[in-house]
Design an enzyme around this catalytic site. Structure first.
Site, PDB file in Angstrom:
ATOM      1  N   GLY A   1       0.801  -1.212   0.000  1.00 27.84           N
ATOM      2  CA  GLY A   1       0.000   0.000   0.000  1.00 27.84           C
ATOM      3  C   GLY A   1       0.834   1.263   0.000  1.00 27.84           C
TER       4      GLY A   1
ATOM      5  N   LYS B   1       3.536   1.875  -4.821  1.00 29.04           N
ATOM      6  CA  LYS B   1       4.558   1.482  -5.803  1.00 29.04           C
ATOM      7  C   LYS B   1       4.076   1.721  -7.231  1.00 29.04           C
ATOM      8  CE  LYS B   1       4.907  -2.620  -3.680  1.00 29.04           C
ATOM      9  NZ  LYS B   1       4.391  -2.383  -2.339  1.00 29.04           N
TER      10      LYS B   1
HETATM   11  N1  LIG Z   1       1.548   9.968  -3.004  1.00 29.81           N
HETATM   12  C1  LIG Z   1       0.384   9.454  -2.725  1.00 29.81           C
HETATM   13  N2  LIG Z   1      -0.506  10.152  -2.020  1.00 29.81           N
HETATM   14  C2  LIG Z   1      -1.728   9.628  -1.729  1.00 29.81           C
HETATM   15  N3  LIG Z   1      -2.136   8.414  -2.129  1.00 29.81           N
HETATM   16  C3  LIG Z   1      -1.280   7.678  -2.838  1.00 29.81           C
HETATM   17  C4  LIG Z   1       0.007   8.144  -3.180  1.00 29.81           C
HETATM   18  N4  LIG Z   1       0.624   7.190  -3.882  1.00 29.81           N
HETATM   19  C5  LIG Z   1      -0.227   6.169  -3.987  1.00 29.81           C
HETATM   20  N5  LIG Z   1      -1.372   6.439  -3.348  1.00 29.81           N
HETATM   21  C6  LIG Z   1      -2.544   5.574  -3.181  1.00 29.81           C
HETATM   22  O1  LIG Z   1      -2.155   4.522  -2.302  1.00 29.81           O
HETATM   23  C7  LIG Z   1      -2.863   3.341  -2.615  1.00 29.81           C
HETATM   24  C8  LIG Z   1      -1.901   2.187  -2.731  1.00 29.81           C
HETATM   25  O2  LIG Z   1      -1.060   2.354  -3.830  1.00 29.81           O
HETATM   26  P1  LIG Z   1      -0.502   1.119  -4.654  1.00 29.81           P
HETATM   27  O3  LIG Z   1      -1.599   0.272  -5.157  1.00 29.81           O
HETATM   28  O4  LIG Z   1       0.428   1.646  -5.642  1.00 29.81           O
HETATM   29  O5  LIG Z   1       0.248   0.347  -3.507  1.00 29.81           O
HETATM   30  P2  LIG Z   1       1.332  -0.763  -3.637  1.00 29.81           P
HETATM   31  O6  LIG Z   1       2.564  -0.237  -3.024  1.00 29.81           O
HETATM   32  O7  LIG Z   1       1.413  -1.217  -5.054  1.00 29.81           O
HETATM   33  O8  LIG Z   1       0.764  -1.899  -2.704  1.00 29.81           O
HETATM   34  P3  LIG Z   1       0.800  -3.492  -2.859  1.00 29.81           P
HETATM   35  O9  LIG Z   1       2.149  -3.947  -2.422  1.00 29.81           O
HETATM   36  O10 LIG Z   1      -0.231  -3.977  -1.927  1.00 29.81           O
HETATM   37  O11 LIG Z   1       0.484  -3.806  -4.267  1.00 29.81           O
HETATM   38  C9  LIG Z   1      -3.608   3.617  -3.913  1.00 29.81           C
HETATM   39  O12 LIG Z   1      -4.947   3.850  -3.578  1.00 29.81           O
HETATM   40  C10 LIG Z   1      -2.946   4.860  -4.447  1.00 29.81           C
HETATM   41  O13 LIG Z   1      -3.838   5.648  -5.199  1.00 29.81           O
END
Ligand SMILES: Nc1ncnc2c1ncn2[C@@H]1O[C@H](COP(=O)(O)OP(=O)(O)OP(=O)(O)O)[C@@H](O)[C@H]1O
Length: 835
Positions: A142, A145
């Site tokens: 979350g 990434k």
């Molecule tokens: N800079 C930011 N500010 C606010 N929200 C953000 C930001 N970057 C990402 N998000 C939000 O955070 C949430 C999680 O992002 P993301 O799906 O990229 O996570 P992840 O790191 O890929 O997690 P996972 O390992 O579970 O796949 C999404 O809803 C995304 O829109």
């Protein structure tokens, strides 16, 4: 070898000499037979000489090639050292906002994703991406990434290929991107063949196009690793894109799957080494939430990535490595004692959701498919449909899973009750709580699963319902896995620890178990080992007490030794039950195994029952297992693995001494932090209890409920009925559900008594605001009538009862007391009573 072939292998001087010899050999003048014979002999010796010369030349060239290779390697190493030495070569700080594209980042991030500011190392990763570097990016679940490659992909002209392990995850990502107006496609089996063909044609047209970029050009293509490895068509179109510099980057999501050292190893991921071979100039980005050093090493070598370099001073070569803190401040961890009965547990969860998160999304992780289904159905029923639940587990059909994902995303389902199959690929930002109905099989699992809360960065709660007895159930499930039991043990340790901050516990665990750099748990203004201040252990001002448990330890170890001496065996639950004064049947250690024996006598074994509630005794047993005073023994049956408790070597230090002997030895003194009852009920408080306790002998029926062997039940403790738990197959129910028998108390008036159900476990938030006050009347010999009403704990205990009853709605229920427990003036509260 023909002369032309030879020319490829020889230098030009050698080649001329060779031609001259050859021509002489092939002389055209006619000769006599004697001359021919002489010529033949001469010819064969010339051939041998020539052959030897060539052979030696070949060897000399090979030696030179080897020398040159070594020289090249040396120069390469010097070049690397030169470029990677921050003092000698130019380095780049990717974490700044001084790049030509910075303003564009901000605009696009806001307009496409609605995001105002970068988190953690997002900006650095995006910059390194735009600069065409190989990258490894490790961010917690979350952490955000996706943005780090999606944002550059939108701004770059070519295509970004994303390799992701799950079709559901791919689908989620593509839907989100499409909604945001980004040209993204998936090439997976979730598409129809026609859709896949259309996608391939679009990519192919893009590869062949000579005109400049267009608005509808594909920016991101999502595929599974299997597709990349096995599809020649895809490989060929990627080759054409790469050859024309239109393949900007290859992103490998959940990259830890390449390593057998990681917990989600996927053989097809290991094949991804072909990417560097096939497309040597295309930058690769590996993305993961968990990448301990050993996994990182594997990942670099399998993906053929160069040595990692820091993102804030990156030399010109090397894989730019970014990691962001694993600690997520917005997650609030709480571990709650798990109520003994399933119904009480569900009620507690139901109260928590309806009072604290009535409109929020959440996940409830359950141990089994059956649990998940039951919890979903019961919560919906208990909340009269307020909690909209869905079920997810591995055995659900693909269309059911997809339907659940959709309904959850659209908010039609609020709470998903699931097994851990509901994991990778959950992309829902606003999950406000994750509840563990049973503890996870490892701390790693717990961190990952609970980490699915609060991905949007806002506050979220992670609650684990814990009872030490679950430990042996989990051990029976994992005992065949290498390290399985050790991992459950680490989880037991984590859950039993009522002192140390959860963040600090995570940091220490990951540092030792996976060699994860402890600094990853630090924040801008706190080091990794400072307390978070907002987990259960940090927030709890009181409610726990460090207690001396030497006597209880001695008693428990004596019991286990007596069980073994008698050729019997005992499970965790039975041990806790027997130790607290309940009648228990032990199974024999014989091969017949099914024989049941009841003959052990607590008084002769250890001077009577072990003091403390059942839950306290379970915590002490958990502690003894952690410290190896007790150990586990696994026994396979046709249907399951039974787990028994046995005396460990360390435990014998206590059993060879008598009670007095143990208490005299300072080094044998043992202490443990235990939970205090949540709110002492007036009727259970020490003073009142002492005043009201009936010194006379307990009623006959009550004594039937308690163990015959331990008639000296302690007034200061409550006694609990037999556990309802049957998962281990050993601890079976007697009667329905679990009966909680309070100490004997004298009624306030003739047939009336007031009880505060303070021992019912209620989650945080709900804890302090609600207790259920009930007025109980013995209406007939077998029936109690309860008037119940909710009471705020802030209410004055002494305020006028009648007035309060008028103010608050009250319910009147008549319950039949379990007959075996009914006794004169003894009140039984049964948590599984049916209305
Ligand atoms: N800079 C930011 N500010 C606010 N929200 C953000 C930001 N970057 C990402 N998000 C939000 O955070 C949430 C999680 O992002 P993301 O799906 O990229 O996570 P992840 O790191 O890929 O997690 P996972 O390992 O579970 O796949 C999404 O809803 C995304 O829109």
């Amino acid at each position: 070898m023909d002369q032309y072939g030879a020319a490829d292998y020889l230098g030009s001087d050698d080649f001329d000499a060779y031609m001259r010899t050859g021509n002489q050999q092939a002389g055209t003048s006619r000769s006599t037979p004697a001359q021919s014979e002489a010529t033949l002999v001469e010819g064969s010796s010339t051939f041998e000489i020539r052959r030897a010369t060539l052979q030696s030349q070949k060897e000399s060239y090979e030696r030179r090639i080897q020398e040159l290779k070594e020289k090249i390697a040396q120069v390469d190493a010097e070049l690397d050292a030169l470029e990677e030495d921050p003092d000698q070569g130019p380095t780049t700080d990717f974490t700044t906002s001084n790049f030509t594209w910075t303003a564009n980042f901000k605009r696009t991030m806001r307009s496409v994703f609605g995001i105002e500011r970068f988190r953690f190392c997002q900006q650095g990763v995006c910059n390194a991406n735009m600069s065409g570097r190989d990258i490894v990016c490790v961010m917690p679940t979350g952490g955000g990434k996706s943005l780090t490659y999606q944002l550059p992909a939108i701004l770059q002209e070519g295509v970004t290929l994303v390799i992701s392990p799950l079709i559901s995850l791919i689908t989620d990502q593509v839907i989100h991107l499409e909604e945001a107006g980004v040209q993204a496609i998936r090439l997976t089996s979730a598409n129809t063949p026609a859709e896949n063909l259309k996608g391939m044609n679009r990519l192919s047209a893009l590869a062949d196009s000579t005109s400049g970029s267009r608005e509808d050009d594909i920016k991101l293509v999502y595929v599974t690793p299997e597709k990349v490895v096995k599809s020649p068509n895809l490989k060929s179109v990627l080759q054409r894109l790469a050859d024309r510099n239109k393949l900007e980057r290859i992103v490998i999501d959940e990259a830890h799957c390449v390593s057998q050292m990681g917990h989600d190893f996927r053989p097809d991921y290991a094949q991804l080494h072909i990417l560097r071979q096939l497309y040597p100039h295309v930058p690769i980005m590996a993305v993961s939430a968990t990448c301990p050093p050993k996994v990182l090493q594997d990942l670099l070598s399998i993906l053929r990535l160069r040595k990692p370099v820091d993102g804030d001073r990156a030399p010109r070569t090397g894989t730019v490595y970014f990691k962001s803190p694993l600690y997520r401040k917005n997650l609030h961890y709480t571990i709650l004692p798990k109520p003994a009965s399933g119904k009480e547990l569900l009620q507690s969860i139901c109260n928590f959701i309806t009072t604290k998160h009535p409109n929020d999304s959440g996940i409830i992780y359950c141990l089994s498919r059956k649990d998940a289904e039951e919890v979903a159905a019961k919560l919906q029923e208990m909340s009269c449909g307020i909690i909209k639940t869905g079920v997810y587990h591995a055995e659900r059909k693909a269309w059911e899973k997809e339907g659940l994902h959709r309904s959850w995303r659209e908010g039609k389902i609020k709470v998903v009750c699931a097994t851990i199959a509901f994991g990778l690929g959950i992309d829902k930002g606003d999950v406000r709580f994750v509840i563990h109905h049973t503890m996870s099989k490892s701390v790693d699992g717990f961190y990952q699963e609970s980490g699915r809360a609060g991905r949007d960065g806002k506050d979220a709660e992670c609650i684990l319902y814990f009872q030490p007895a679950d430990f042996t159930d989990l051990c029976s499930l994992v005992q065949r896995d290498k390290e399985g039991v050790g991992k459950v043990m680490a989880m037991l340790k984590f859950a039993q620890n009522l002192d140390e901050c959860r963040k600090v516990q995570f940091a220490c665990y990951f540092q030792h178990a996976s060699a994860v750099d402890i600094s990853q748990w630090a924040t801008d203004n706190e080091d990794a080992l400072s307390r978070c201040g907002h987990c259960d252990n940090c927030k709890r001002k009181d409610g726990v007490l460090k207690q001396e448990i030497t006597l209880q330890v001695w008693q428990l170890l004596q019991i286990v030794e007596a069980v073994e001496r008698s050729g019997l065996q005992v499970t965790f639950r039975k041990l806790a039950s027997f130790a607290t004064g309940h009648k228990v049947q032990f199974s024999t250690n014989s091969r017949r195994g099914s024989e049941r024996v009841t003959g052990l006598n607590l008084t002769t074994i250890c001077d009577g029952r072990v003091r403390g509630s059942s839950s306290d005794v379970e915590y002490i047993l958990g502690h003894l297992l952690i410290k190896e005073y007790l150990v586990l023994a696994f026994k396979q049956t046709a249907y399951q693995t039974n787990v028994y408790i046995r005396l460990g070597e360390k435990g014998r230090t206590y059993t060879i001494l008598d009670q007095g002997g143990v208490q005299k030895q300072a080094h044998l003194k043992m202490y443990l932090t235990l939970l205090l009852p949540a709110t002492p009920s007036p009727s259970l408080s020490n003073t009142k209890r002492k005043a009201k306790a009936i010194p006379s002998k307990p009623s006959k029926k009550a004594r039937v409920a308690a163990d015959n062997d331990s008639a000296d039940a302690d007034e200061d403790v409550e006694m609990e009925g037999p556990s309802h738990h049957t998962r281990s197959g050993e601890t079976s129910t007697k009667g329905k559900g679990k009966a909680r028998m309070e100490p004997e108390v004298e009624p306030e008036s003739d047939d009336e008594i007031e009880i505060l159900s303070s021992r019912l476990v209620t989650p945080p938030g709900a804890v302090s605001s609600h207790t259920t006050r009930c007025k109980a009347e013995l209406t007939s010999r077998d029936e109690w009538s309860f008037s119940m009403r909710d009471k705020d704990s802030s209410d004055d205990e002494d305020e006028d009862e009648e007035e309060d009853m008028v103010r608050r709605p009250s319910r009147r229920i008549t319950r039949k007391a379990p007959s075996s427990f009914v006794a004169d003036n003894v009140l039984i509260i049964s948590s599984s009573d049916e209305e």
